[in-house]
Motif scaffolding. Sequence first.
Motif, PDB file in Angstrom:
ATOM      1  N   HIS A 171      21.760 -21.159   2.089  1.00 28.85           N
ATOM      2  CA  HIS A 171      22.001 -22.311   1.438  1.00 28.85           C
ATOM      3  C   HIS A 171      20.859 -23.344   2.111  1.00 28.85           C
ATOM      4  O   HIS A 171      20.682 -23.059   3.350  1.00 28.85           O
ATOM      5  CB  HIS A 171      23.359 -22.963   1.086  1.00 28.85           C
ATOM      6  N   HIS A 193      19.168 -21.722   5.639  1.00 24.05           N
ATOM      7  CA  HIS A 193      19.757 -21.129   6.454  1.00 24.05           C
ATOM      8  C   HIS A 193      21.131 -20.349   5.947  1.00 24.05           C
ATOM      9  O   HIS A 193      21.232 -20.604   4.595  1.00 24.05           O
ATOM     10  CB  HIS A 193      20.305 -22.070   7.753  1.00 24.05           C
ATOM     11  N   HIS A 222      25.505 -18.701   6.224  1.00 25.65           N
ATOM     12  CA  HIS A 222      26.790 -18.968   6.869  1.00 25.65           C
ATOM     13  C   HIS A 222      27.487 -17.474   6.385  1.00 25.65           C
ATOM     14  O   HIS A 222      27.450 -16.816   5.317  1.00 25.65           O
ATOM     15  CB  HIS A 222      27.316 -19.950   6.633  1.00 25.65           C
ATOM     16  N   GLU A 249      33.065 -23.100   7.178  1.00 22.52           N
ATOM     17  CA  GLU A 249      31.859 -22.731   7.265  1.00 22.52           C
ATOM     18  C   GLU A 249      31.412 -21.765   8.702  1.00 22.52           C
ATOM     19  O   GLU A 249      30.476 -21.096   9.023  1.00 22.52           O
ATOM     20  CB  GLU A 249      30.996 -23.923   7.426  1.00 22.52           C
TER      21      GLU A 249
HETATM   22 ZN   LIG Z   1      24.825 -24.699   6.269  1.00 25.93          ZN
END
Ligand SMILES: [Zn+2]
Length: 127
Positions: A18, A31, A33, A116
């Motif tokens: 995202h 990037h 996660h 996250e």
């Molecule tokens: Zn992020």
Amino acid sequence: MKNTFYEIKIITDFSAAHHLRDFRGKCENLHGHNWKIEIVLRGTELNEIGVLVDFGEVKQATRALLSEVDHHYLNEIPFFADRNPSSENIARYLFERLAEKFDNDKLRLYRVSAWESDDACATFMRE
Ligand SMILES: [Zn+2]
Ligand SMILES: Nc1nc2c(c(=O)[nH]1)N=C([C@H](O)[C@H](O)COP(=O)(O)OP(=O)(O)OP(=O)(O)O)CN2
């Protein structure tokens, strides 16, 4: 006893890319996660075999939903077209979709949390 209830929780995860629009910092860049997702349901009555709802049923519904975002670019998913794919909005998205399935007078989706990283988590929940 008054005002008591059962609560169950399942934990799962998904990976995705995202970027956060208009975010002043590194997160504006593309990037990824590995989000850890917690799903919590509450209810007042157990069924005939003594469970609120089969963990397996909740896991299956959650897995089916997460397959739509796992290894995807979240910004391209329609829900995130006009809102950032932040952990808050991811938790809300999953909550709204899962609440369609788990929402009756005996069993209700209560909260969805999206971790996250090991030290940052957002939650969307009902009162
Ligand atoms: Zn992020
Ligand atoms: N309230 C929120 N804040 C931020 C979110 C979010 O979803 N909700 N998301 C981000 C970004 O996704 C970013 O990738 C995370 O950045 P950061 O917290 O800096 O992550 P790091 O792993 O690099 O942590 P450090 O502790 O800075 O090393 C940002 N904010």
